[in-house]
Design a protein around this motif. Structure first.
Motif, PDB file in Angstrom:
ATOM      1  N   ASP A 192       0.800  -1.224   0.000  1.00  0.00           N
ATOM      2  CA  ASP A 192       0.000   0.000   0.000  1.00  0.00           C
ATOM      3  C   ASP A 192       0.841   1.287   0.000  1.00  0.00           C
ATOM      4  O   ASP A 192       0.297   2.373   0.176  1.00  0.00           O
ATOM      5  N   TYR A 193       2.142   1.172  -0.224  1.00  0.00           N
ATOM      6  CA  TYR A 193       3.015   2.365  -0.170  1.00  0.00           C
ATOM      7  C   TYR A 193       2.540   3.452  -1.134  1.00  0.00           C
ATOM      8  O   TYR A 193       2.341   4.600  -0.739  1.00  0.00           O
ATOM      9  N   ASP A 194       2.368   3.110  -2.402  1.00  0.00           N
ATOM     10  CA  ASP A 194       1.968   4.117  -3.387  1.00  0.00           C
ATOM     11  C   ASP A 194       0.601   4.706  -3.066  1.00  0.00           C
ATOM     12  O   ASP A 194       0.388   5.904  -3.202  1.00  0.00           O
ATOM     13  N   ARG A 195      -0.311   3.862  -2.630  1.00  0.00           N
ATOM     14  CA  ARG A 195      -1.654   4.341  -2.280  1.00  0.00           C
ATOM     15  C   ARG A 195      -1.572   5.320  -1.102  1.00  0.00           C
ATOM     16  O   ARG A 195      -2.236   6.366  -1.098  1.00  0.00           O
ATOM     17  N   GLU A 196      -0.743   5.000  -0.107  1.00  0.00           N
ATOM     18  CA  GLU A 196      -0.572   5.889   1.049  1.00  0.00           C
ATOM     19  C   GLU A 196       0.048   7.222   0.640  1.00  0.00           C
ATOM     20  O   GLU A 196      -0.372   8.278   1.107  1.00  0.00           O
ATOM     21  N   VAL A 197       1.053   7.167  -0.235  1.00  0.00           N
ATOM     22  CA  VAL A 197       1.691   8.399  -0.711  1.00  0.00           C
ATOM     23  C   VAL A 197       0.673   9.262  -1.445  1.00  0.00           C
ATOM     24  O   VAL A 197       0.562  10.467  -1.198  1.00  0.00           O
ATOM     25  N   LYS A 198      -0.079   8.662  -2.347  1.00  0.00           N
ATOM     26  CA  LYS A 198      -1.070   9.433  -3.117  1.00  0.00           C
ATOM     27  C   LYS A 198      -2.143  10.022  -2.211  1.00  0.00           C
ATOM     28  O   LYS A 198      -2.535  11.181  -2.388  1.00  0.00           O
ATOM     29  N   ALA A 199      -2.618   9.256  -1.241  1.00  0.00           N
ATOM     30  CA  ALA A 199      -3.654   9.752  -0.334  1.00  0.00           C
ATOM     31  C   ALA A 199      -3.141  10.917   0.511  1.00  0.00           C
ATOM     32  O   ALA A 199      -3.827  11.937   0.663  1.00  0.00           O
ATOM     33  N   GLU A 200      -1.950  10.775   1.049  1.00  0.00           N
ATOM     34  CA  GLU A 200      -1.379  11.851   1.863  1.00  0.00           C
ATOM     35  C   GLU A 200      -1.069  13.077   1.014  1.00  0.00           C
ATOM     36  O   GLU A 200      -1.292  14.213   1.439  1.00  0.00           O
ATOM     37  N   LEU A 201      -0.576  12.863  -0.191  1.00  0.00           N
ATOM     38  CA  LEU A 201      -0.295  13.987  -1.089  1.00  0.00           C
ATOM     39  C   LEU A 201      -1.582  14.734  -1.411  1.00  0.00           C
ATOM     40  O   LEU A 201      -1.604  15.965  -1.418  1.00  0.00           O
TER      41      LEU A 201
END
Length: 143
Positions: free
Chosen positions: A64-73
């Motif tokens: 879920d790294y990319d999903r977490e980055v996109k959500a936080e961004l």
């Protein structure tokens, strides 16, 4: 036609993205400074950055790294994203057709332009690498 890129040209998004990555990487136990991340990975694909950082970490990133980055961004961008200083003033001086051609995903691109108040300058002439067969540096998006 004047063709603008978005990130770093119209919208000051690189600083936010770097900060989000640094924060997420620290959660994984990888302490990397903002300057080091920028120096090593500015202009590098996410895939290449992930490979290098997984080697540094000694383990693969969580799924879920990319999903977490996109959500936080997205969360931070809604509050903090700004146009590059002088971008709106420069756009007001363009007296002919102009557009945006960006490697950002179409939805992200439109969000960034809306959030910074720059969308009206382009009258819907916003083109993402999502709509072409080959992204930058191929000329497809510009054509």
């Amino acid at each position: 036609m004047v063709i603008f890129d978005c990130d770093g040209v119209l919208v000051d998004s690189e600083v936010l993205l770097t900060d989000v990555h640094v924060t997420q990487l620290r959660k994984l136990g990888l302490n990397i400074r903002h300057a080091e991340l920028t120096e090593r990975f500015l202009g590098v694909t996410d895939r290449a950055m992930h490979a290098a950082l997984e080697a540094d970490l000694g383990a693969p990133f969580p799924d879920d790294y990319d999903r977490e980055v996109k959500a936080e961004l997205r969360r931070r961008s809604a509050r903090e994203l700004r146009a590059v200083p002088g971008a709106a003033a420069a756009l007001r001086r363009v007296h002919g057709p102009c557009c945006v051609a960006s490697s950002s995903a179409q939805a992200e691109l439109e969000f960034k332009l809306d959030a910074t108040g720059l969308a009206p300058y382009f009258s819907g002439n916003v083109f993402s690498a999502d709509v072409v067969a080959a992204g930058k540096p191929a000329p497809d998006i510009f054509l």
